[in-house]
Design an enzyme around this catalytic site. Sequence first.
Site, mmCIF file in Angstrom:
data_model
loop_
_atom_site.group_PDB
_atom_site.id
_atom_site.type_symbol
_atom_site.label_atom_id
_atom_site.label_comp_id
_atom_site.label_asym_id
_atom_site.label_seq_id
_atom_site.Cartn_x
_atom_site.Cartn_y
_atom_site.Cartn_z
ATOM 1 N N GLU A 258 23.071 15.280 -33.570
ATOM 2 C CA GLU A 258 22.352 14.130 -33.012
ATOM 3 C C GLU A 258 20.875 14.464 -32.778
ATOM 4 O OE1 GLU A 258 23.735 11.090 -33.521
ATOM 5 O OE2 GLU A 258 25.425 11.772 -32.301
ATOM 6 N N HIS A 259 20.013 13.532 -33.182
ATOM 7 C CA HIS A 259 18.557 13.686 -33.080
ATOM 8 C C HIS A 259 18.076 14.911 -33.865
ATOM 9 C CE1 HIS A 259 17.391 10.490 -30.127
ATOM 10 N NE2 HIS A 259 18.711 10.491 -29.984
ATOM 11 N N THR A 260 18.846 15.266 -34.868
ATOM 12 C CA THR A 260 18.426 16.350 -35.762
ATOM 13 C C THR A 260 17.826 15.799 -37.050
ATOM 14 O OG1 THR A 260 20.748 16.384 -36.397
ATOM 15 C CG2 THR A 260 20.006 18.163 -34.967
ATOM 16 N N ASP A 261 18.135 14.535 -37.388
ATOM 17 C CA ASP A 261 17.710 14.039 -38.712
ATOM 18 C C ASP A 261 16.191 13.983 -38.840
ATOM 19 O OD1 ASP A 261 17.542 11.714 -37.086
ATOM 20 O OD2 ASP A 261 18.534 10.397 -38.565
ATOM 21 N N GLY B 100 24.844 -2.955 -31.169
ATOM 22 C CA GLY B 100 24.408 -2.238 -29.970
ATOM 23 C C GLY B 100 25.391 -1.179 -29.505
ATOM 24 N N GLY C 27 26.007 1.695 -31.121
ATOM 25 C CA GLY C 27 25.709 3.019 -31.668
ATOM 26 C C GLY C 27 26.481 3.307 -32.943
ATOM 27 N N SER D 191 25.603 1.790 -35.924
ATOM 28 C CA SER D 191 24.705 1.452 -37.032
ATOM 29 C C SER D 191 24.976 0.110 -37.680
ATOM 30 C CB SER D 191 24.731 2.549 -38.103
ATOM 31 O OG SER D 191 24.148 3.689 -37.598
ATOM 32 N N ASP E 47 21.670 7.278 -40.691
ATOM 33 C CA ASP E 47 22.540 6.100 -40.708
ATOM 34 C C ASP E 47 22.661 5.515 -42.116
ATOM 35 O OD1 ASP E 47 22.340 6.649 -38.038
ATOM 36 O OD2 ASP E 47 21.064 4.936 -37.560
ATOM 37 N N TYR F 206 14.203 6.776 -27.230
ATOM 38 C CA TYR F 206 14.353 7.387 -28.558
ATOM 39 C C TYR F 206 13.011 7.898 -29.067
ATOM 40 C CZ TYR F 206 15.839 8.021 -33.403
ATOM 41 O OH TYR F 206 16.117 8.558 -34.640
HETATM 42 C C1 GLA Z 1 19.939 6.650 -34.415
HETATM 43 C C2 GLA Z 1 18.960 6.783 -35.560
HETATM 44 C C3 GLA Z 1 19.304 7.988 -36.445
HETATM 45 C C4 GLA Z 1 19.479 9.254 -35.619
HETATM 46 C C5 GLA Z 1 20.393 8.994 -34.425
HETATM 47 C C6 GLA Z 1 20.452 10.152 -33.479
HETATM 48 O O1 GLA Z 1 21.205 6.332 -34.907
HETATM 49 O O2 GLA Z 1 18.958 5.623 -36.351
HETATM 50 O O3 GLA Z 1 18.300 8.165 -37.424
HETATM 51 O O4 GLA Z 1 18.241 9.763 -35.211
HETATM 52 O O5 GLA Z 1 19.987 7.858 -33.663
HETATM 53 O O6 GLA Z 1 21.092 11.226 -34.083
#
Ligand code: GLA
Length: 397
Positions: A48-51, A137, A139, A141, A187, A239
């Site tokens: 998570e939050h690595t992309d 909403g 999470g 996508s 996503d 974010y």
């Molecule tokens: C959202 C963003 C993704 C990613 C995640 C966290 O889904 O759209 O690109 O950064 O948060 O992992």
Amino acid sequence: MRPPRGTTGGTTGEIPDGQALADRFRNAFGHAPEGIWSAPGRVNLIGEHTDYNDGFVLPFAIDRSTRVAVRRRQDRRVRVLSTFDSSTPVSADTSGLRPDDVSGWSAYPLGVVWSMLQAGVDVPGMDMLFDSNVPVGAGLSSSAAIECAAAVAVNELAGAALSSSELVLIGQRAENDVVGAPTGIMDQSASLLGAAGSAVFLDCQSQHAELVPLDLAGTGLVAQIIDTKVSHSHATGGYADRRASCERGAAELGLSSLRGLPPSGLAQAEGVLDEETFRRVRHVVTENERVQRTCQVLATQGPSAIGELLDASHLSMRDDFEISCPELDLAVDVARNLGAIGARMTGGGFGGSAIALTPVDRVDAVHDAVVDAFGHASFEVPDLFTVQPAEGARRVS
Ligand code: GLA
């Protein structure tokens, strides 16, 4: 046998079959669609939050999707309509489409059209009707599902022949420049590249993707989603703030991205960065390690052995990255206590859903205990349902 509670899941209803969507299209636009395309939502197993830090992610496409029925027009107008918004189409002209002109849900499909135009694609006029059973909403996508359904449809109808990797960037550009959310490529990659029974391991630096077998059913496990109903928006607030912290941390360490920082470099980084930035950086560096380790464990021992990695990921997001919330923490704790082998919040955070890997005979117990615990805490009633690793975006009729 009675399926476990929430197996078919959610309060979002069934997606209509292709014929029903085609009929609605004919009623709305006065002619039949040329075809129907579909793109799934996703759940992130770990990473998570690595992309956007050029790191690693391991999401999978789910059996909840957006469908779009489309017919080309003779003129340059694109009319988009959905079954989940107003009954009046939003209309734009491809010759004068600008990011500032679109808002609301139509920013996703019209953002894709704009993004395609920027990439030099000669986008025809089109009528498009969207339908979706990806909860909004949560999470999961729902936005990428709309973007990817639009992207595969436009790609085919414009004869553009863009590759999946190019369509990922088309979707991301729509999200970044038109919707205004500074998100990464996870996503759209999951939605476009997913396959039944597999997760998608993605190196976000090279965009190299590999399918990783994820046979949950074969191990007696179920991916149980706990939608906390706490809604979030990645176009505002936390974010973007976390992304800025990561970029600042990398710059202060003289790196172009946090991918360049190995775990062995953390001790030195601690001396350079302020305390909060260091914790943000530590989350990203350790999360990248956890993604790689998860892939190794899946290959050698299978899904039943990855629980500790999911738990560690949640703690890192709760304590170092600080993107969890009381509802997500409660969902994760209760699921673990009732027998899930691992659980973590999933997605961008600040609300949305948790994923628990739950033995099939514990699904009902987790469901009831989470609903009870939310009631005692006076939280909103959560929605629990199960998902399967499913096929990525494609034409369905
Ligand atoms: C959202 C963003 C993704 C990613 C995640 C966290 O889904 O759209 O690109 O950064 O948060 O992992």
